[in-house]
Motif scaffolding. Structure first.
Motif, PDB file in Angstrom:
ATOM      1  N   LYS A 198       0.861  -1.093  -0.005  1.00  8.07           N
ATOM      2  CA  LYS A 198      -0.036  -0.045   0.254  1.00  8.07           C
ATOM      3  C   LYS A 198       0.829   1.256  -0.151  1.00  8.07           C
ATOM      4  O   LYS A 198       2.221   1.253   0.307  1.00  8.07           O
ATOM      5  CB  LYS A 198      -0.739  -0.017   1.281  1.00  8.07           C
ATOM      6  N   THR A 199       0.086   2.159  -0.525  1.00  7.48           N
ATOM      7  CA  THR A 199       0.974   3.628  -0.275  1.00  7.48           C
ATOM      8  C   THR A 199       0.049   4.579  -0.402  1.00  7.48           C
ATOM      9  O   THR A 199      -1.126   4.549  -0.924  1.00  7.48           O
ATOM     10  CB  THR A 199       1.788   3.849  -1.509  1.00  7.48           C
ATOM     11  N   ILE A 200       0.150   5.890   0.228  1.00 13.44           N
ATOM     12  CA  ILE A 200      -0.652   7.051   0.257  1.00 13.44           C
ATOM     13  C   ILE A 200       0.212   7.960   0.029  1.00 13.44           C
ATOM     14  O   ILE A 200       1.529   8.115   0.334  1.00 13.44           O
ATOM     15  CB  ILE A 200      -1.644   7.368   1.727  1.00 13.44           C
ATOM     16  N   GLY A 201      -0.215   9.146  -0.610  1.00 16.45           N
ATOM     17  CA  GLY A 201       0.481  10.469  -0.845  1.00 16.45           C
ATOM     18  C   GLY A 201      -0.538  11.503  -1.509  1.00 16.45           C
ATOM     19  O   GLY A 201      -1.638  11.546  -1.443  1.00 16.45           O
ATOM     20  N   GLU A 202       0.208  12.491  -1.861  1.00 12.56           N
ATOM     21  CA  GLU A 202      -0.344  13.688  -2.595  1.00 12.56           C
ATOM     22  C   GLU A 202       0.412  14.140  -3.794  1.00 12.56           C
ATOM     23  O   GLU A 202       1.532  13.886  -4.001  1.00 12.56           O
ATOM     24  CB  GLU A 202      -0.310  14.714  -1.644  1.00 12.56           C
ATOM     25  N   ILE A 203      -0.716  14.654  -4.803  1.00 10.67           N
ATOM     26  CA  ILE A 203       0.223  15.247  -5.947  1.00 10.67           C
ATOM     27  C   ILE A 203      -0.462  16.553  -6.023  1.00 10.67           C
ATOM     28  O   ILE A 203      -1.522  16.932  -5.835  1.00 10.67           O
ATOM     29  CB  ILE A 203      -0.439  14.320  -6.992  1.00 10.67           C
TER      30      ILE A 203
END
Ligand code: GCB
Length: 617
Positions: free
Chosen positions: A269-274
């Motif tokens: 899994k991964t979470i982030g922002e662009i």
């Protein structure tokens, strides 16, 4: 999570997956994956006594160590010798089309509620070595026992949600067969319960296909704007497969000049922002969708995603920071022209095209999650969407299994459609009677929804009451008002409560500074039946009701929209009046064939004026 809930979930899992080959696995964006369709002609066997499922001791045949080949339908067996006793034969059985409900396809099954076995043979053309295959069902109403090549994959409960099972180890190049026992029997403990005002269509009502993915693939993603921030895209991704840990994933939105990379953790899994500048925001006026590509080594998946912000401020609903009035209409998933459940892109275009003609920017997809085509076509057409689970009227609030079932349908609905800009409201329930147990049940559903989707608005169609001791004061006496983002209620003043002129004196007393939305109002009229406005069932009566109601509702200062009941007449076994209803709920502003009743034009005109009013804001 309530501790008792957890115990039950554990119990269900331990029990049901012991003997099964596969588990349900939610996979996002099924529509854009490599797949082989299993739509088309299937064989079917009607089994009202469930003889193919239970033996004469009422034991499930698929749980027996040596199920009898002569009677256990899930084995799809053929007699090998002339002397052999086999009491079914799929090859000699009749044909039925999938997707499609059985009621509208087969005359003798019009009123049928019970079990039907579906059977299809197929060969399979494998893609790259090591790939995995899943069998996907868009929906089966209400319970489906699924078997591939004689092995049980699982039992899915809930008539309007999608499900998949992995079949990698079962599939062969030649001579596969899939068997599904679909059972639409109603039950008190089910969701919905036995009592509904719509047709209980049974069958494999949506697409069936085999989806092929690489060994490690993108199982899930969420790519939407952050709350109130048009310059930040929030991302979460999940891989499934042996190489899911420490994988690089790229998200590319070429049109917006975006290319961003993410690395998965040990769980895939991964979470982030662009950060994004000057995105063209999705709105009903400009339903712009960006082509988004998500790729990792050897695997790519594309989607069309719209970006918009959504919030409330006092009684305003803000889409991209601008106050909107939701010019809506309620819709059942039914195509009255061809008859039966709607499922295709063409069906969606028909129903939503009518809504556009009415002047809508919003649709309430009642009373259960509609097929994905409806959501995607709505998005392309610039229609905002209310999506709902069938927690309808009085279900078993104290039954923990009923809760689990409702919550599963809710989370499956959100899973499938969480990347759709069109969806702005998740609705928990419709016209549920206030009690401590019911409010605990719905509060738990609301908390679950907030924990998985923090940007969309939450609501439920509540009820209106006349305040005790007054003649005309209308209130919403429901503790849920505190918890929802938008106060919605159904009201039938002038139809179930008095005559249309009652609207003149009604005064709504709503104490909350939140958006108020009328999720239903309306009355029945038979298309082509004319008379004066005092004659019930005439187009004129309904027309007057629409006039009076819109005038009444305009007096609510927090009013921010409505979805009158309903776009077109729909089948309902509760509607018994000969010559008028004949099994149809006649509250459509269109007949089931699409003929416009007079009320259609009243609403169209009202929406024209609301459009202008909000343009000037
Ligand atoms: C309602 C229900 C809807 C019915 C409608 C009616 O309040 O929510 O499912 O069909 O009334 O026609 O009575």
């Amino acid at each position: 999570m309530r501790p008792i809930k957890l115990l039950i979930i554990l119990a269900i899992f331990t029990f049901s997956f012991n003997s099964l080959k596969s588990q349900e696995l939610n996979i996002i964006n099924i529509s854009n994956r490599t797949a082989m369709s299993l739509n088309g002609s299937w064989k079917y066997v009607v089994d009202p006594y469930e003889t193919g499922y239970y033996d004469y001791r009422r034991e499930a045949r698929d749980e027996r160590e040596n199920p009898s080949k002569s009677e256990a339908l899930f084995l799809g067996y053929k007699a090998q010798e002339p002397s052999e006793r086999v009491e079914y034969d799929f090859d000699k059985s009749e044909n039925i089309m999938v997707p499609g409900d059985w009621n509208s396809q087969i005359e003798k099954l019009f009123y049928y509620e019970g079990s039907v076995w579906y059977y299809k043979k197929f060969d399979y053309d494998f893609g790259a070595e090591g790939n995995r295959q899943f069998i996907h069902f868009g929906a089966a109403n209400y319970e489906a026992d699924v078997y591939v090549n004689g092995t049980k994959l699982g039992k899915h409960i809930g008539g309007f949600t999608a499900f998949n099972y992995e079949i990698t180890s079962l599939l062969k190049e030649k001579g596969n067969f899939v068997i599904v026992k679909v059972d639409n029997t109603r039950g008190f403990e089910k969701v919905p319960t036995i009592n509904t005002d719509w047709w209980n269509y049974g069958g494999l009502t949506r697409d069936v296909k085999i989806v092929e993915v690489p060994a490690t693939f993108v199982q899930d993603y969420y790519i939407q704007l952050a709350k109130n921030d048009p310059n930040t895209i929030e991302v979460s991704l999940e891989l499934n497969g042996p190489d899911k840990a420490d994988q690089s994933i790229t998200i590319e939105i070429a049109e917006a000049g975006i290319k961003a990379s993410f690395k998965t953790d040990k769980n895939g899994k991964t979470i982030g922002e662009i950060s994004a500048k000057k995105l063209q925001l999705w709105s009903p006026e400009n339903p712009h969708l960006y082509e988004v590509k998500i790729s990792l080594q050897n695997h790519e998946i594309a989607d069309k995603i719209g970006f918009r912000t959504l919030d409330t401020e006092g009684s305003d609903i803000l889409v991209n920071g601008k106050s909107v009035f939701l010019r809506g209409i309620s819709i059942h998933e039914e195509n009255g022209i061809k008859g039966g459940r709607a499922h295709s892109i063409e069906d969606a275009k028909l129903l939503l095209g009518w809504a556009k003609e009415l002047g809508c920017n919003f649709v309430r997809l009642a009373h259960y999650p509609h097929n994905e085509n409806m959501i995607r076509v709505a998005e392309e057409m610039g229609l905002m969407v209310w999506s709902e689970v069938p927690v309808y009227w009085t279900i078993q609030w104290k039954n923990e299994e009923t809760y689990q079932n409702a919550e599963k349908q809710l989370t499956d609905m959100i899973f499938r459609d969480k990347n759709r800009a069109s969806i702005i409201i998740w609705s928990m329930a419709n016209e549920t009677p206030v009690s401590a147990e019911r409010t605990e049940f719905l509060t738990s559903m609301i908390n679950t929804t907030r924990s998985i989707d923090s940007i969309r608005l939450i609501s439920a169609a509540l009820e209106r009451h006349t305040q005790e001791g007054t003649k005309n004061t209308q209130i919403i006496a429901d503790p849920l008002q505190e918890l929802v983002d938008v106060i919605n209620f159904n009201e039938y003043i002038g139809w179930y409560a008095g005559l249309p002129e009652a609207c003149n004196d009604a005064v709504f007393d709503i104490q909350f500074n939140k958006p108020v939305f009328i999720s239903e109002f309306g009355g029945g009229a038979l298309y082509g039946y004319h008379g004066d406005k005092a004659t019930r069932w005439t187009e004129e009566f309904q027309e007057d009701l629409y006039l009076q109601t819109t005038l009444m509702l305009e007096k609510i200062p927090q009013l921010r929209g409505m979805t009158p009941w309903i776009l077109s007449d729909f089948r309902s076994p509760r509607r018994l009046l000969p010559e008028i209803q004949d099994g149809w709920n006649r509250k459509g502003v269109l007949s089931e064939k699409g003929d416009k009743k007079k009320a259609f034009y009243v609403l169209q005109k009202y929406y024209d004026s609301k459009k202008l009013e909000y343009l000037k804001k």
